[in-house]
Write a protein that holds these residues in place. Structure first.
Motif, short mmCIF file in Angstrom:
data_model
loop_
_atom_site.label_atom_id
_atom_site.label_comp_id
_atom_site.label_asym_id
_atom_site.label_seq_id
_atom_site.Cartn_x
_atom_site.Cartn_y
_atom_site.Cartn_z
N LEU A 1 41.01 -106.62 -45.95
CA LEU A 1 40.44 -107.40 -44.84
C LEU A 1 39.87 -106.50 -43.75
CD1 LEU A 1 40.87 -110.36 -45.54
CD2 LEU A 1 42.25 -110.58 -43.51
N TYR B 1 36.75 -106.42 -42.94
CA TYR B 1 35.62 -107.17 -42.35
C TYR B 1 34.26 -106.51 -42.61
CZ TYR B 1 38.90 -109.96 -39.47
OH TYR B 1 39.90 -110.77 -39.03
N VAL C 1 31.81 -108.77 -44.50
CA VAL C 1 31.36 -109.89 -43.67
C VAL C 1 30.30 -109.41 -42.69
CG1 VAL C 1 32.12 -111.60 -41.98
CG2 VAL C 1 33.60 -111.03 -43.90
N ASN D 1 22.03 -110.75 -42.75
CA ASN D 1 21.76 -112.06 -42.16
C ASN D 1 21.82 -113.21 -43.15
OD1 ASN D 1 21.11 -112.31 -39.14
ND2 ASN D 1 20.19 -110.36 -39.72
N SER D 2 22.63 -113.08 -44.18
CA SER D 2 22.79 -114.18 -45.13
C SER D 2 24.00 -115.05 -44.78
CB SER D 2 22.98 -113.66 -46.56
OG SER D 2 21.74 -113.28 -47.08
N PHE D 3 25.00 -114.48 -44.19
CA PHE D 3 26.20 -115.21 -43.78
C PHE D 3 26.82 -116.01 -44.92
CE2 PHE D 3 23.61 -114.60 -40.01
CZ PHE D 3 24.51 -114.08 -39.12
N ALA D 4 26.86 -115.41 -46.11
CA ALA D 4 27.42 -116.13 -47.25
C ALA D 4 28.94 -116.11 -47.24
CB ALA D 4 26.91 -115.51 -48.55
N ILE D 5 29.52 -115.11 -46.61
CA ILE D 5 30.98 -115.00 -46.60
C ILE D 5 31.49 -114.82 -45.17
CG2 ILE D 5 31.43 -114.12 -48.92
CD1 ILE D 5 31.13 -111.28 -47.76
N ALA D 6 32.72 -115.22 -44.97
CA ALA D 6 33.37 -115.04 -43.68
C ALA D 6 34.86 -114.93 -43.93
CB ALA D 6 33.07 -116.21 -42.75
N VAL D 7 35.60 -114.57 -42.90
CA VAL D 7 37.05 -114.58 -43.03
C VAL D 7 37.52 -116.00 -42.78
CG1 VAL D 7 39.22 -113.65 -42.16
CG2 VAL D 7 37.19 -112.22 -42.21
N SER E 1 36.00 -115.46 -47.73
CA SER E 1 35.70 -116.69 -48.47
C SER E 1 34.30 -117.19 -48.17
CB SER E 1 36.73 -117.75 -48.07
OG SER E 1 36.40 -119.00 -48.58
N ASP F 1 19.73 -116.85 -42.60
CA ASP F 1 19.49 -117.39 -43.92
C ASP F 1 20.54 -118.45 -44.17
OD1 ASP F 1 17.89 -116.74 -46.04
OD2 ASP F 1 19.35 -115.38 -46.94
N ALA G 1 29.68 -120.86 -43.99
CA ALA G 1 30.83 -120.00 -44.30
C ALA G 1 31.56 -119.63 -43.01
CB ALA G 1 30.40 -118.74 -45.04
N ARG H 1 49.39 -108.25 -39.15
CA ARG H 1 49.22 -109.17 -40.29
C ARG H 1 50.31 -108.96 -41.34
NH1 ARG H 1 44.18 -107.86 -42.30
NH2 ARG H 1 44.93 -106.62 -44.05
#
Lengths: 280, 609
Positions: free
Chosen positions: A152, A154, A157, A166-172, A182, B2, B83, B542
């Motif tokens: 983790l 980051y 991300v 700049n796709s922002f496909a994944i985040a925490v 995820s 995007d 997301a 954590r």
């Protein structure tokens, strides 16, 4: 023509009793490197804004209540830093133990070396210590997400989000020990905004993200870095001229990376440069 | 950016909930149905990310949970990547991403409730409704410690409803998951009739010597006239006489330090913010009181909401803020309702908005509701939460006075700190400093639990004489889960006095533990609390909080040390090493203090000896 940068003053910092001069705005880690110190880092990425989440690079700053993450704390004039003090070493040891007991660090470069250096023994938390163990997510032919190895940090991300792609496909997602990287609603990557640039794979420090080719070869036991050669060349798809480093084993390309010191791409590529080598 | 959507559609109800907050969408570009005109024009997406938390609340309040269609629609309206919105929604414990009943019961199992028999309530609820997770949840401290054990029922609908059960006996719990008949109002409905009056939480109510609590339980908290008749808004008038620099000078001279736990000089914070050349400046009132055992801010907000509105106005005047955010925890329905009402009436009467009292001051307050995350009370995590990011703390420096909310200079003060500004201006810094008041939340094995006000310097014994103790006092937990157990009752209740005794005043928690309380179980609950509430950003916290809980489980379960492969000593060494690393290397105060109470229980009370 290279534009002239504004002048930067030099500041004096004391690292382990040794005076070094670094440009204003440098981090403590920069100063440590200038003093020739080897400070372990995991979540630090040379092409990304430091997230200082892993805490293996902590150092003792004189007068501070807590230890400071050297990767992100700015060096200040007259600062006295101890990189190898008892307190810093003890924290690094325990952090490496906490990581080693919860995450599979087998493909993390230098993890074993640091564990030995700091005397970290992850096994002391017992066999029933909670881990992040889960099956690898193989949902496309290009790369694999093995979150059993995820610390983790980051970085993926940040690379997928506003720092590079700049796709922002994944985040925490989630919180605390249950936090994971995820997509939205944990959907397969193929349903997400992922454009398969692989820049997340490029920055992953532990091998949690890897080329499908590498993942499969490791599973077969045929992955052998000592037999690999690296050749840096220029991508032939478009006119930008991105640098590619081809990793070749047994006369076959097994993965593609990109030099981080390239001033144009800084290690980033697109789906074609990163994965489109089948025609070679 | 995007942004790709997966095509999940919201239900009519979900769409209506979001539209009620944001208004109907203007074009197909922000979630409306597609028209001919939309095909011929491109609209620039304006991110309204800071409305993400209110939008998630809107859906969760109306429907009870957040579906993929609803999240998708929120993302289209606010131009937020799905997301990231999913990452934010899953961060908060009051939101559910899976279908669940409209009415959900939160049973507090935290320290004060546990000392008052929450286990029986929990067992009864489990017998009646099955395992926790859908109809009911175990909850961290609900801030109702003076009425422990407590439970809170939240019911989705329009309006959404909240009902407090405190003290919750196993019998009162049996009917609480029945959904009430729906009504058609718009404001969140709070079952105030079922709640005891604020007066009951203030045992000293009516005492003429009180400073901070003088109105709590005495005046009508819904009446601005009552507030003004009892001295309200004289401090703001005095502030206008002094001017912004004069106000800061008074606060500096008074020696006021922050009451949220860190004890930083308030005047210095205000001064540093006021001097920042970067604009705008923001004011954030931290009302995310979630420390187990703490409920003083709730009582002040419920009993004297206008005092907070006035104090925020003064702080904004002194530091040059045109906008203030009041970030209140999501588990405080009555305080939220009272403050919403107070802000609205103050605005209607020209005490908020443009040209306050005709003095040319422009200031307004936006109330933001948290959604169940202790960490959001951390001064930088609160910024991320308001901005629509995950409520993770930021690393400091830069400090909030330089770069805070939206990257701008920000003053962030806790409720009790702000309310102290009123007597400073009313009486003058010297007179205030001569008898500086402090609030304490007394709960546990005492006869009259509640919020007490004493001048700084009173001893713990004096405080406990006021509240009376029941049973044999074994120890007192000072400062909450992040504080320490003490046994010496002659500790002076000052920041220095408690520090010298190896404890902390923290958030003013005084939880009295008698000899009937199972200390091992209490320590486990503390460890469980920190494990649940760790944001997960840094490794020491954590993983460290998990390892701490595991070791405490082993230590409290172990019956026959000879049969065990590990010895107690191994686990105690492990606890100490992990604890020290959390203290030294965590990013924020949560990880840095997660070992305090457990350490003090081991060292001073000899719990595992």
């Amino acid at each position: 023509m290279i534009p002239l940068q504004p002048p930067r003053r030099l500041i004096d910092v004391e690292i382990d009793g040794e005076d070094v001069r670094v440009p204003e705005g440098s981090t403590i880690l920069d100063a440590c490197h200038a003093a020739g110190k080897d400070v372990p880092t995991l979540c630090y990425g040379d092409t990304l804004t430091p997230k200082n989440a892993c805490r293996v690079c902590v150092v003792e700053v004189e007068g501070a209540r807590t230890l400071a993450p050297s990767c992100s704390r700015k060096a200040e004039q007259g600062m006295k830093v101890g990189t190898d003090t008892e307190r810093a070493r003890q924290s690094r040891k325990v952090v490496l133990e906490l990581l080693g007991s919860s995450v599979d660090l087998s493909t993390t470069p230098r993890a074993a070396e640091w564990a030995e250096e700091y005397g970290a023994d992850p096994a002391r938390f017992g066999d029933d210590a909670a881990t992040v163990e889960q099956p690898a997510k193989v949902d496309n032919d290009l790369y694999v997400r093995d979150y059993n190895k995820c610390i983790l940090c980051y970085k993926c991300v940040d690379a997928c989000g506003d720092q590079w792609q700049n796709s922002f496909a994944i985040a925490v997602a989630g919180r605390g020990f249950d936090a994971t990287i995820s997509t939205e609603f944990d959907a397969p990557l193929t349903d997400s905004a992922c454009v398969y640039c692989g820049n997340c794979v490029e920055v992953c420090p532990t091998g949690a993200l890897s080329f499908k080719s590498e993942f499969d070869m490791r599973a077969e036991g045929t992955w052998d870095e000592s037999r690999q050669t690296e050749t840096t060349t220029i991508c032939s798809y478009c006119g930008v001229g991105c640098n590619l480093t081809l990793h070749v084993q047994d006369n076959k390309i097994v993965k593609v990376t990109s030099p981080h010191d390239n001033p144009v791409t800084k290690g980033n590529l697109c789906v074609k440069g990163r994965f489109g080598y089948g025609y070679v | 950016m995007d942004i790709r959507f997966r095509g999940a559609e919201p239900s009519e109800e979900e769409r209506a909930a979001v539209d009620a907050l944001l208004g109907p969408p203007a074009t197909a570009w922000d979630g409306g149905s597609r028209s001919e005109a939309d095909l011929r024009a491109a609209a620039r997406a304006e991110s309204q990310r800071d409305l993400l938390l209110p939008a998630l609340h809107a859906v969760n309040d109306r429907v009870g949970w957040i579906s993929e269609g609803a999240l998708d629609y929120i993302c289209r309206r606010l131009t937020v990547p799905p997301a990231e919105a999913y990452g934010v929604a899953t961060f908060y414990s009051l939101f559910s991403m899976k279908p669940r009943p409209k009415r959900v019961l939160h049973v507090c199992t935290d320290l004060a409730c546990q000392a008052k028999g929450a286990q029986d309530v929990r067992r009864r609820v489990e017998e009646r409704f099955g395992p926790a997770g859908t109809d009911w949840h175990e909850s961290p401290c609900l801030g109702l410690c003076e009425r422990a054990p407590a439970a809170l029922a939240l019911e989705a609908g329009q309006p959404h409803r909240a009902e407090v059960y405190a003290p919750a006996t196993p019998d009162t719990i049996t009917t609480v998951t029945e959904v009430a008949p729906s009504s058609n109002g718009h404001a969140p409905s709070v079952n105030v009739a079922g709640e005891t009056p604020v007066k009951d939480a203030v045992p000293q109510a009516g005492n003429p010597d009180l400073v901070l609590l003088r109105r709590a339980g005495v005046v009508d908290p819904a009446s601005l006239d009552d507030y003004r008749a009892s001295g309200g808004y004289t401090a703001l008038r005095r502030a206008f006489e002094l001017g912004p620099a004069g106000v800061i000078r008074e606060v500096l001279e008074s020696g006021l330090v922050g009451r949220g736990g860190a004890a930083f000089p308030t005047g210095r914070k205000w001064d540093a913010t006021a001097r920042q050349p970067d604009h705008p400046h923001y004011l954030v009132c931290n009302a995310d009181e979630s420390e187990p055992g703490t409920f003083k801010d709730r009582v002040v907000m419920e009993g004297d909401p206008y005092a907070l509105v006035e104090a925020m106005t003064i702080a904004a005047y002194a530091t040059g803020c045109a906008k203030g955010y009041l970030y209140i925890r999501g588990e405080y329905p009555r305080a939220t309702a009272r403050l919403q009402h107070a802000i609205a009436t103050a605005r209607a009467r020209g005490l908020l908005g443009d040209d306050i009292l005709g003095k040319g001051l422009s200031f307004d307050i936006e109330l933001r509701r948290g959604a169940g995350a202790y960490i959001c009370g951390e001064e930088t995590a609160i910024f991320n939460s308001i901005e629509g990011q995950r409520g993770e703390p930021r690393s400091k420096p830069p400090f909030p006075v330089e770069k805070g909310l939206f990257g701008k200079p920000t003053v962030v003060n806790n409720v009790e700190t702000l309310v102290n500004v009123l007597p400073i201006l009313e009486r003058g810094a010297q007179a205030y400093a001569a008898a500086e008041p402090k609030l304490f939340c007394v709960s546990g094995a005492v006869e009259r639990p509640g919020v007490y006000e004493l001048p700084f310097g009173a001893t713990l014994r004096e405080l406990l004489e006021l509240s009376g103790t029941t049973g044999t006092t074994r120890a007192v937990l000072l400062g909450g889960a992040a504080g320490a157990f003490v046994t010496d009752l002659d500790i002076p209740l000052t920041f220095e006095g408690t520090r010298n005794a190896g404890a902390t005043l923290g958030s003013g928690v005084v939880l009295v533990i008698d000899d009937t309380v199972d200390m091992k179980r209490l320590l486990l609950r503390i460890a469980e609390f920190f494990r649940d509430e760790s944001c997960g950003q840094c490794v020491p916290c954590r993983v460290g909080t998990v390892r701490q809980e595991e070791a405490l489980h082993r230590l409290s379960r172990r019956v026959d040390p000879a049969n065990s492969r590990r010895s107690d000593d191994d686990d105690l060494v492990l606890l100490r090493e992990v604890g020290q690393t959390m203290r030294d290397a965590s990013i924020c105060g949560l990880g840095q203090t997660a070992w305090n109470a457990v350490e003090s229980a081991i060292d001073r009370l000899g719990v595992f000896r």
